[in-house]
Design a protein around this motif. Structure first.
Motif, PDB file in Angstrom:
ATOM      1  N   PHE A   1       0.828  -1.004  -0.395  1.00 52.41           N
ATOM      2  CA  PHE A   1       0.091  -0.535   0.103  1.00 52.41           C
ATOM      3  C   PHE A   1       1.531   1.142   0.536  1.00 52.41           C
ATOM      4  N   VAL A   2       0.496   1.679  -0.839  1.00 57.17           N
ATOM      5  CA  VAL A   2       1.132   3.085  -0.996  1.00 57.17           C
ATOM      6  C   VAL A   2       0.846   4.449  -1.647  1.00 57.17           C
ATOM      7  N   THR A   3       1.586   5.485  -1.268  1.00 52.92           N
ATOM      8  CA  THR A   3       0.328   6.680  -1.404  1.00 52.92           C
ATOM      9  C   THR A   3       0.897   7.317  -2.756  1.00 52.92           C
ATOM     10  N   LEU A   4       1.727   6.582  -3.078  1.00 47.04           N
ATOM     11  CA  LEU A   4       2.759   7.288  -5.008  1.00 47.04           C
ATOM     12  C   LEU A   4       2.242   5.713  -6.036  1.00 47.04           C
ATOM     13  N   GLU A   5       1.844   6.423  -7.063  1.00 46.81           N
ATOM     14  CA  GLU A   5       1.803   5.390  -8.537  1.00 46.81           C
ATOM     15  C   GLU A   5       3.499   5.259  -8.337  1.00 46.81           C
ATOM     16  N   PRO A   6       4.019   4.030  -8.168  1.00 49.02           N
ATOM     17  CA  PRO A   6       5.192   3.513  -8.533  1.00 49.02           C
ATOM     18  C   PRO A   6       5.925   3.847 -10.008  1.00 49.02           C
ATOM     19  N   CYS A   7       7.246   4.364  -9.662  1.00 48.49           N
ATOM     20  CA  CYS A   7       7.450   4.724 -10.622  1.00 48.49           C
ATOM     21  C   CYS A   7       8.272   3.416 -11.163  1.00 48.49           C
TER      22      CYS A   7
ATOM     23  N   PHE B   1      -1.528  -1.540  -4.166  1.00 46.74           N
ATOM     24  CA  PHE B   1      -2.865  -0.723  -4.044  1.00 46.74           C
ATOM     25  C   PHE B   1      -1.978   1.018  -3.827  1.00 46.74           C
ATOM     26  N   PHE B   2      -2.145   2.067  -4.756  1.00 42.29           N
ATOM     27  CA  PHE B   2      -1.874   3.376  -4.501  1.00 42.29           C
ATOM     28  C   PHE B   2      -3.227   4.307  -4.776  1.00 42.29           C
ATOM     29  N   LEU B   3      -2.743   5.314  -3.844  1.00 37.10           N
ATOM     30  CA  LEU B   3      -3.686   6.660  -3.975  1.00 37.10           C
ATOM     31  C   LEU B   3      -3.666   7.361  -5.053  1.00 37.10           C
TER      32      LEU B   3
ATOM     33  N   CYS C   1       1.909   2.719 -14.029  1.00 39.63           N
ATOM     34  CA  CYS C   1       0.884   1.937 -13.725  1.00 39.63           C
ATOM     35  C   CYS C   1      -0.706   1.859 -14.572  1.00 39.63           C
ATOM     36  N   GLY C   2       0.188   3.713 -15.087  1.00 35.33           N
ATOM     37  CA  GLY C   2      -1.773   4.171 -15.817  1.00 35.33           C
ATOM     38  C   GLY C   2      -0.981   5.336 -15.678  1.00 35.33           C
ATOM     39  N   GLY C   3      -0.431   5.562 -15.250  1.00 33.02           N
ATOM     40  CA  GLY C   3       0.730   7.501 -15.942  1.00 33.02           C
ATOM     41  C   GLY C   3       0.904   6.689 -16.986  1.00 33.02           C
ATOM     42  N   LYS C   4       1.868   8.849 -17.128  1.00 32.75           N
ATOM     43  CA  LYS C   4       2.693   8.366 -18.698  1.00 32.75           C
ATOM     44  C   LYS C   4       3.633   7.368 -19.044  1.00 32.75           C
TER      45      LYS C   4
ATOM     46  N   ILE D   1      -3.330  -4.820  -9.497  1.00 33.95           N
ATOM     47  CA  ILE D   1      -2.199  -3.206  -9.487  1.00 33.95           C
ATOM     48  C   ILE D   1      -4.328  -2.414  -9.012  1.00 33.95           C
ATOM     49  N   PHE D   2      -3.934  -1.223  -7.990  1.00 31.37           N
ATOM     50  CA  PHE D   2      -5.471  -0.897  -8.106  1.00 31.37           C
ATOM     51  C   PHE D   2      -4.995  -0.086  -7.288  1.00 31.37           C
ATOM     52  N   GLY D   3      -5.475   1.275  -7.946  1.00 32.54           N
ATOM     53  CA  GLY D   3      -5.204   2.880  -7.767  1.00 32.54           C
ATOM     54  C   GLY D   3      -5.358   3.748  -9.006  1.00 32.54           C
ATOM     55  N   PRO D   4      -5.155   4.765  -9.203  1.00 38.21           N
ATOM     56  CA  PRO D   4      -5.866   5.468  -8.433  1.00 38.21           C
ATOM     57  C   PRO D   4      -7.107   5.512  -7.438  1.00 38.21           C
ATOM     58  N   PHE D   5      -6.944   5.826  -6.298  1.00 35.25           N
ATOM     59  CA  PHE D   5      -7.525   6.107  -5.119  1.00 35.25           C
ATOM     60  C   PHE D   5      -8.012   7.032  -4.830  1.00 35.25           C
TER      61      PHE D   5
END
Length: 142
Positions: free
Chosen positions: A66-72, A88-90, A99-102, A117-121
């Motif tokens: 569980f992390v606050t920022l999407e993994p790099c 899981f990321f917030l 995981c879904g960003g750029k 992978i679950f997020g962002p929440f």
């Protein structure tokens, strides 16, 4: 041993711990990225990213992260190598998120284990802290 009424309660409880750890990191002048690790739905460890360690370094196969920022990309690769069960990321990481960003890398990874992978929440306090932290770093550099 903590029990949960639902899987949703399990997720919310541990994301709140991750967010709390990001606040501690922020107040210690570190990048405000917090996290916690669970094994069999039980809290094992928690912390925040600093110059020497990331929470990912404590993972074992089958853990949930569980992390606050999407993994790099670097963190995602390490997570895949460690065969983590779920992440899981917030907050999404629009510049370096893998995981879904750029840099949407997870679908491109082949011949290696891929976690769920679950997020962002949410765009929580963590996103505000990260923005504030990076803006202040840029001011001190320039």
């Amino acid at each position: 041993m903590r029990t949960y009424k639902s899987f949703e309660e399990y997720i919310i409880y541990h994301l709140q711990i991750a967010e709390f750890m990001s606040l501690i990191g922020f107040y210690n002048n570190m990048m405000p990225v917090g996290g916690c690790i669970t094994t069999d739905m039980q809290l094992i460890d928690y912390g925040y990213n600093n110059y020497n360690n990331h929470i990912e370094m404590l993972l074992k196969p089958g853990d949930d992260l569980f992390v606050t920022l999407e993994p790099c990309p670097m963190c995602l690769f390490y997570i895949c190598l460690k065969k983590i069960k779920r992440v899981f990321f917030l907050y999404s990481n629009p510049n370096y998120g893998s995981c879904g960003g750029k840099l949407l890398l997870l679908p491109q990874i082949q011949n290696i284990y891929k976690p769920e992978i679950f997020g962002p929440f949410s765009n929580s306090r963590s996103s505000i802290l990260i923005t504030y932290f990076t803006q202040n770093i840029q001011r001190t550099i320039t």
